[in-house]
Design an enzyme around this catalytic site. Structure first.
Site, PDB file in Angstrom:
ATOM      1  N   ARG A 128       0.865  -1.186   0.000  1.00 37.60           N
ATOM      2  CA  ARG A 128       0.000   0.000   0.000  1.00 37.60           C
ATOM      3  C   ARG A 128       0.890   1.220   0.000  1.00 37.60           C
ATOM      4  O   ARG A 128       1.719   1.393   0.899  1.00 37.60           O
ATOM      5  CB  ARG A 128      -0.916   0.003   1.228  1.00 37.60           C
ATOM      6  CG  ARG A 128      -2.112   0.978   1.102  1.00 37.60           C
ATOM      7  CD  ARG A 128      -2.899   1.113   2.390  1.00 37.60           C
ATOM      8  NE  ARG A 128      -2.099   1.782   3.397  1.00 37.60           N
ATOM      9  CZ  ARG A 128      -1.945   1.345   4.647  1.00 37.60           C
ATOM     10  NH1 ARG A 128      -2.534   0.242   5.064  1.00 37.60           N
ATOM     11  NH2 ARG A 128      -1.184   2.013   5.500  1.00 37.60           N
TER      12      ARG A 128
ATOM     13  N   GLU B 253       5.052   6.911   2.373  1.00 40.33           N
ATOM     14  CA  GLU B 253       5.810   5.655   2.471  1.00 40.33           C
ATOM     15  C   GLU B 253       5.094   4.596   1.641  1.00 40.33           C
ATOM     16  O   GLU B 253       3.968   4.787   1.197  1.00 40.33           O
ATOM     17  CB  GLU B 253       5.891   5.180   3.928  1.00 40.33           C
ATOM     18  CG  GLU B 253       4.537   4.847   4.534  1.00 40.33           C
ATOM     19  CD  GLU B 253       4.609   4.431   5.989  1.00 40.33           C
ATOM     20  OE1 GLU B 253       5.727   4.251   6.509  1.00 40.33           O
ATOM     21  OE2 GLU B 253       3.533   4.277   6.604  1.00 40.33           O
TER      22      GLU B 253
ATOM     23  N   ASN C 161       4.114   0.557   2.187  1.00 41.41           N
ATOM     24  CA  ASN C 161       4.074  -0.547   3.147  1.00 41.41           C
ATOM     25  C   ASN C 161       4.113  -1.858   2.373  1.00 41.41           C
ATOM     26  O   ASN C 161       3.204  -2.136   1.594  1.00 41.41           O
ATOM     27  CB  ASN C 161       2.775  -0.497   3.954  1.00 41.41           C
ATOM     28  CG  ASN C 161       2.610   0.813   4.693  1.00 41.41           C
ATOM     29  OD1 ASN C 161       3.208   1.017   5.739  1.00 41.41           O
ATOM     30  ND2 ASN C 161       1.820   1.718   4.134  1.00 41.41           N
TER      31      ASN C 161
ATOM     32  N   SER D  27      -2.784  -2.963   6.057  1.00 41.85           N
ATOM     33  CA  SER D  27      -4.100  -3.321   6.588  1.00 41.85           C
ATOM     34  C   SER D  27      -5.216  -2.410   6.082  1.00 41.85           C
ATOM     35  O   SER D  27      -4.990  -1.464   5.345  1.00 41.85           O
ATOM     36  CB  SER D  27      -4.057  -3.300   8.116  1.00 41.85           C
ATOM     37  OG  SER D  27      -3.664  -2.025   8.561  1.00 41.85           O
TER      38      SER D  27
ATOM     39  N   LYS E 293      12.589   2.346   5.316  1.00 41.62           N
ATOM     40  CA  LYS E 293      12.707   3.797   5.088  1.00 41.62           C
ATOM     41  C   LYS E 293      14.030   4.143   4.405  1.00 41.62           C
ATOM     42  O   LYS E 293      14.109   5.062   3.606  1.00 41.62           O
ATOM     43  CB  LYS E 293      12.602   4.552   6.419  1.00 41.62           C
ATOM     44  CG  LYS E 293      11.326   4.286   7.202  1.00 41.62           C
ATOM     45  CD  LYS E 293      10.104   4.817   6.483  1.00 41.62           C
ATOM     46  CE  LYS E 293       8.831   4.643   7.295  1.00 41.62           C
ATOM     47  NZ  LYS E 293       8.375   3.258   7.413  1.00 41.62           N
TER      48      LYS E 293
ATOM     49  N   LYS F 106      12.288   9.860  10.497  1.00 42.25           N
ATOM     50  CA  LYS F 106      11.627   8.553  10.423  1.00 42.25           C
ATOM     51  C   LYS F 106      12.600   7.427  10.769  1.00 42.25           C
ATOM     52  O   LYS F 106      13.622   7.277  10.098  1.00 42.25           O
ATOM     53  CB  LYS F 106      11.106   8.308   8.998  1.00 42.25           C
ATOM     54  CG  LYS F 106      10.021   9.268   8.554  1.00 42.25           C
ATOM     55  CD  LYS F 106       9.546   8.876   7.152  1.00 42.25           C
ATOM     56  CE  LYS F 106       8.102   9.303   6.961  1.00 42.25           C
ATOM     57  NZ  LYS F 106       7.489   8.621   5.818  1.00 42.25           N
TER      58      LYS F 106
ATOM     59  N   GLU G 146       7.567   0.143  10.852  1.00 47.64           N
ATOM     60  CA  GLU G 146       6.216   0.205  10.307  1.00 47.64           C
ATOM     61  C   GLU G 146       5.232   0.295  11.467  1.00 47.64           C
ATOM     62  O   GLU G 146       5.584   0.096  12.610  1.00 47.64           O
ATOM     63  CB  GLU G 146       5.920  -1.068   9.489  1.00 47.64           C
ATOM     64  CG  GLU G 146       6.864  -1.287   8.322  1.00 47.64           C
ATOM     65  CD  GLU G 146       6.908  -0.120   7.363  1.00 47.64           C
ATOM     66  OE1 GLU G 146       5.865   0.511   7.124  1.00 47.64           O
ATOM     67  OE2 GLU G 146       7.992   0.196   6.861  1.00 47.64           O
ATOM     68  N   GLY G 147       3.976   0.560  11.114  1.00 49.81           N
ATOM     69  CA  GLY G 147       2.926   0.419  12.111  1.00 49.81           C
ATOM     70  C   GLY G 147       2.425   1.720  12.718  1.00 49.81           C
ATOM     71  O   GLY G 147       1.537   1.709  13.547  1.00 49.81           O
TER      72      GLY G 147
ATOM     73  N   ARG H 136      -7.615   7.622   5.102  1.00 50.22           N
ATOM     74  CA  ARG H 136      -7.616   7.744   6.562  1.00 50.22           C
ATOM     75  C   ARG H 136      -7.482   9.217   6.928  1.00 50.22           C
ATOM     76  O   ARG H 136      -6.730   9.950   6.284  1.00 50.22           O
ATOM     77  CB  ARG H 136      -6.451   6.962   7.171  1.00 50.22           C
ATOM     78  CG  ARG H 136      -6.610   5.453   7.055  1.00 50.22           C
ATOM     79  CD  ARG H 136      -5.334   4.735   7.401  1.00 50.22           C
ATOM     80  NE  ARG H 136      -4.259   5.114   6.498  1.00 50.22           N
ATOM     81  CZ  ARG H 136      -2.984   4.841   6.703  1.00 50.22           C
ATOM     82  NH1 ARG H 136      -2.608   4.189   7.781  1.00 50.22           N
ATOM     83  NH2 ARG H 136      -2.066   5.213   5.835  1.00 50.22           N
TER      84      ARG H 136
END
Length: 474
Positions: free
Chosen positions: A125, A144, A146, A151, A305, A364, A368-369, A450
């Protein structure tokens, strides 16, 4: 870039009624999460947080994000096959970042043994924001990409329906009809099903590798059900189960509880806290197997990253995608300014620049997450602390993107209904399947919007800050 709901935002009675309808519509549509109190049981569930109203997204930037997704799929796949590039790019990072170093060691070990896997499945994604620069013209800028456990493809497949219902209740049925259909869960399942088919064992199963705490299970069930609808058996297991019961036969076929596993779909394994020594051993077993890993460890490394920062260097994309000048141009157009903090004169200059003007940048780490990035004073303190230390190479520096805020209501269980100034992040899901050297599937599989209140600098839906949204193209 405003959506046509200004009138609604000022009408408190209409907002209250719409919020009641919205929550029930979300529960009916299955936009669900387990509760913090009972994260591993479905006896008590609640709606996943979401916006009351769809958010305005510039249609040209939305189309640009879709148009470049197949290019990003090809790029991630190319990086995953380029040992020399990964080795060189991550050389400084693995000296100071233990997590990346351990992943890299497994990667090298598996390569030395020789890959048993011949079918490769990528689900990624690519996340963007709309930067309103000096002249105010919005531009699409990548945050970024992923490459592991991306998700919300499931829940976002059900969110547009909820927003459509809300708009109709507010007397905006014309606008409701303009909301785009969106079903990433189907697109992700198509990729998994294709990889399962090419693996070539009809009795083999797909294994979802899941976390110990599974609040976001319904998002995964959306994809799982699409596979069951195609008569593909799905099992859910944790690293711990793989350590205790996983095995390889002489041909390095993977077995769990006596069942052959064709595809391992990771919804876990992307942060250090997912691993103890047993889990690292389980990860190695999975990587050594013939099963199709989504992602294999090379593709996980391609999403770091440090790789993202290296891709922005002049000439890097051209080397990775020779003869694809148009794809290179489309990809490069989405890059924000990215800077290396490697030890040396150039890195020193970059660090000093960020310390002097911390509000221009984001720092950064290789994680992740959500919830990991550093801003402002915190950014300055970390760079001051690591100014003369190789520790700073475990971070990259990026220009801070400045999106245009808009007003919306963020609906969260047990939270008061209040209007917030919000910014949005658009993600495009990509799916590709490669057999040997041949790309047999490469597509954009849907989108995720989002939205969060501007006081929250960082974090996704699972991290508890952003909420699910639907784009309203303007």
């Amino acid at each position: 870039m405003a959506a046509p709901w200004e009138d609604v935002l000022r009408n408190e009675a209409a907002v209250q009624e719409a919020a009641r309808v919205a929550v029930d519509a979300a529960l009916l549509a299955g936009v669900l999460m387990r509760t913090e109190g009972e994260p591993n049981a479905s006896d008590v569930v609640n709606y996943a947080p979401f916006t009351l109203l769809p958010s305005a997204v510039p249609s040209a930037l939305f189309e640009q994000a879709y148009a470049v997704q197949q290019d990003f799929n090809v790029l991630v796949d190319a990086i995953s096959q380029n040992k020399e590039f990964l080795e060189r790019t991550l050389a400084s990072t693995i000296k100071v970042d233990d997590f990346t170093a351990r992943l890299f060691r497994i990667y090298m070990q598996v390569l030395e043994e020789g890959l048993a896997q011949s079918v490769f499945l990528g689900i990624n994604r690519s996340d963007y924001m709309f930067d309103h620069g000096v002249d105010g013209t919005p531009a699409l800028k990548q945050i970024e990409i992923n490459t592991i456990a991306a998700s919300f493809g499931g829940l976002t497949s059900r969110t547009a329906e909820v927003h459509g219902q809300v708009l109709k209740v507010l007397g905006k049925s014309k606008e409701a009809s303009r909301l785009l259909p969106n079903n990433p869960s189907k697109g992700l399942a198509l990729g998994i099903a294709k990889a399962w088919e090419l693996y070539g064992s009809p009795s083999a199963v797909v294994m979802f590798l899941v976390e110990e705490v599974q609040r976001n299970i319904f998002d995964q069930r959306c994809v799982e059900n699409e596979l069951w609808n195609r008569n593909i058996r799905v099992i859910r297991r944790r690293f711990r189960d793989v350590f205790e019961k996983g095995s390889l036969d002489d041909a390095r076929r993977l077995y769990m509880d006596g069942q052959e596993v064709a595809v391992v779909y990771y919804r876990e394994g992307y942060v250090p806290k997912n691993y103890d020594q047993q889990n690292w051993e389980a990860r190695l077993l999975l990587e050594r197997s013939r099963a199709v890993k989504c992602p294999d460890i090379a593709t996980q490394l391609a999403g770091t990253k440090k790789v993202q920062q290296e891709l922005s260097q002049p000439g890097t994309l051209e080397k990775l995608l020779p003869g694809r000048a148009e794809a290179v141009a489309r990809i490069r157009a989405t890059f924000a300014g990215l800077y290396s903090l490697d030890v040396g004169e150039e890195g020193d200059k970059i660090a000093a620049m960020a310390i002097a003007d911390p509000d221009r940048f984001v720092l950064k780490p290789q994680r992740e997450g959500g919830g990991n990035n550093l801003y402002g004073e915190e950014l300055r303190q970390v760079l001051e602390k690591f100014r003369d230390s190789p520790e700073r190479t475990s971070y990259i520096l990026m220009d801070k993107i400045k999106p245009q805020p808009a007003m919306n209501y963020l609906l969260r269980a047990h939270s008061p209904l209040q209007v917030s100034e919000c910014i949005s992040e658009l993600g495009i899901f990509g799916v590709y399947v490669r057999q040997g050297k041949e790309m047999v599937m490469n597509k954009a599989a849907g989108h995720l919007l989002r939205t969060k209140a501007i006081e929250h600098a960082d974090g996704g839906v699972a991290a508890g800050v952003a909420v699910l949204d639907t784009p309203y193209l303007v």
